[in-house]
Design an enzyme around this catalytic site. Structure first.
Site, PDB file in Angstrom:
ATOM      1  N   GLU A  17      47.341  62.000  31.332  1.00  0.00           N
ATOM      2  CA  GLU A  17      46.215  62.891  31.062  1.00  0.00           C
ATOM      3  C   GLU A  17      46.719  64.019  30.171  1.00  0.00           C
ATOM      4  O   GLU A  17      47.911  64.323  30.156  1.00  0.00           O
ATOM      5  CB  GLU A  17      45.636  63.449  32.367  1.00  0.00           C
ATOM      6  CG  GLU A  17      46.289  64.726  32.901  1.00  0.00           C
ATOM      7  CD  GLU A  17      47.754  64.568  33.297  1.00  0.00           C
ATOM      8  OE1 GLU A  17      48.500  65.567  33.168  1.00  0.00           O
ATOM      9  OE2 GLU A  17      48.168  63.473  33.718  1.00  0.00           O
ATOM     10  N   SER A  76      56.366  78.356  25.582  1.00  0.00           N
ATOM     11  CA  SER A  76      56.289  76.972  26.048  1.00  0.00           C
ATOM     12  C   SER A  76      55.933  75.972  24.960  1.00  0.00           C
ATOM     13  O   SER A  76      56.170  74.781  25.104  1.00  0.00           O
ATOM     14  CB  SER A  76      55.274  76.852  27.192  1.00  0.00           C
ATOM     15  OG  SER A  76      54.000  77.304  26.773  1.00  0.00           O
ATOM     16  N   LYS A 112      56.860  69.882  27.220  1.00  0.00           N
ATOM     17  CA  LYS A 112      56.378  68.655  27.867  1.00  0.00           C
ATOM     18  C   LYS A 112      57.364  67.483  27.750  1.00  0.00           C
ATOM     19  O   LYS A 112      57.414  66.620  28.626  1.00  0.00           O
ATOM     20  CB  LYS A 112      55.025  68.248  27.283  1.00  0.00           C
ATOM     21  CG  LYS A 112      53.879  69.224  27.563  1.00  0.00           C
ATOM     22  CD  LYS A 112      53.554  69.290  29.054  1.00  0.00           C
ATOM     23  CE  LYS A 112      52.292  70.104  29.309  1.00  0.00           C
ATOM     24  NZ  LYS A 112      51.988  70.196  30.753  1.00  0.00           N
TER      25      LYS A 112
END
Length: 406
Positions: free
Chosen positions: A121, A388, A99
């Site tokens: 969000e 991830s 991210k």
């Protein structure tokens, strides 16, 4: 639906209207359209700007820790007895997931646009943590919307966001998950259009978000492609990534899309099975519709009402998918396969045991599919799985599933 004509390149698009074939676009309130168009103008200016790219590269290297490693998973490879398995180690990035790649790019955009406040969000909390991190680094106030269900099951990340100075606003509407958090963030943005930048965490939303998030995350695939060529002297046979909204997956996939001999597989959350509604496999069990500003595959009933779905993984608990994934599905270039909660849990345990790596439950879905296909592959074949994120955030969920207390 007829399969669309094969394009000259799968790496072009979206078009000027933000469409990937019939998917994408910008279905937003009139009050937001000027902001969207301004964002698009700014994005078109900076995406090839050497100064912007240099600043992002510097932060990516010295702050986020890129390039992330491409790691030969020797223990898992030996256990499965088939193809060589490599992990793209996005879990080693600052904040613990992919991210941060997108958040660094977007915070630089927000700075260029003169915005004074950041909203975001989050589902699993990793994007919330990354947003709060870059907001702290650049001195912005930050509000993170998070479904109340996810606040409860991702409490370590909630605490991290608060430590970083962000305000976490629990959302009780609906099932209190990522869809509901995104709804509230969009409401905030409409109300505070002048000073607020909405830092979307996934490759969805109105154009240009799917494109810009993809481009910021494509560093994953670009690095992996160069690293496997260096380590093995050739491209992989198969690449695999989990798909919620789809940012880590499109980041890995995009640089490989025109390599026709590379099989590309996206993994959806099969939850408790596709027979009922307790899953989030929108591309296997959904239909096209409009949600959060774009047309894409969604979980919806006969009246077009969005269904909530379910996944053991908060980051995959979303009833839609980024529009580029929908286009890649219909074009046939990428396969999308569901993995059940219990299969992901077993892959989580296996990876922890044979590799000494605790993967995020999102990543465990991708590993679970590798567990299925690798044993039948030849030993000289190569599979890359996108790891991830790390699984620290999921230990309470896993302990609960295993009937244990921490």
């Amino acid at each position: 639906m007829n399969k669309p004509a094969t394009p000259n390149s799968f790496r072009t698009g979206p078009d000027e209207q933000g469409m990937f074939g019939i998917f994408g676009g910008r279905f937003v309130a009139e009050t937001l359209m000027p902001l969207i168009l301004d964002l698009e103008r700014q994005w078109n200016e900076v995406k090839n700007d050497p100064e912007f790219r240099a600043e992002l590269a510097d932060l990516s290297t010295h702050y986020a820790g890129r390039p992330s490693k491409l790691y030969f998973a020797e223990g898992l490879t030996r256990h499965l007895g088939g193809a060589k398995v490599y992990f793209k180690r996005e879990d080693l990035n600052h904040t613990g997931s992919h991210k941060i790649n997108n958040c660094l790019g977007q915070i630089l955009l927000a700075k260029r646009m003169g915005k004074k406040r950041i909203i975001a969000e989050t589902g699993a909390g990793q994007h919330g943590v990354a947003s709060a991190t870059v907001a702290a680094r650049f001195g912005y106030p930050c509000v993170v919307y998070m479904g109340a269900t996810d606040v409860a099951r991702q409490s370590p990340n909630v605490f991290r966001m608060k430590l970083l100075g962000a305000e976490v606003r629990p959302v009780t509407a609906g099932h209190g998950t990522l869809k509901d958090a995104m709804n509230e963030a969009l409401r905030d943005w409409v109300t505070n259009v002048e000073d607020t930048y909405y830092l979307i965490g996934t490759a969805a939303g109105p154009h240009p978000y799917p494109e810009l998030v993809r481009d910021f995350q494509s560093v994953i695939g670009s690095e992996a492609r160069a690293q496997i060529l260096e380590q093995e002297g050739r491209l992989p046979d198969t690449i695999i990534a989990a798909v919620g909204g789809g940012s880590n997956a499109i980041g890995l996939f995009h640089p490989f899309l025109d390599d026709k001999d590379v099989r590309i597989i996206g993994i959806e959350a099969g939850g408790r099975g596709l027979d009922g509604i307790e899953h989030c496999a929108s591309m296997n069990a959904g239909s096209p519709g409009v949600l959060h500003g774009n047309r894409t595959y969604l979980l919806q009933n006969a009246d077009g009402q969005i269904m909530d779905g379910h996944s053991i993984s908060a980051g995959l608990d979303y009833p839609g998918v980024g529009p580029e994934h929908s286009w890649l599905r219909d074009s046939g270039r990428v396969e999308y396969v569901p993995i059940l909660d219990n299969e992901a849990l077993e892959a989580f345990k296996l990876t922890t045991r044979v590799e000494g790596i605790i993967p995020a439950l999102e990543s465990a879905h991708a590993i679970a599919h590798a567990v299925k296909i690798v044993p039948a592959m030849d030993k000289d074949q190569i599979v890359i799985v996108n790891l991830s994120g790390r699984g620290d955030k999921d230990v309470h969920t896993v302990a609960s599933m295993l009937g244990m207390e921490i």
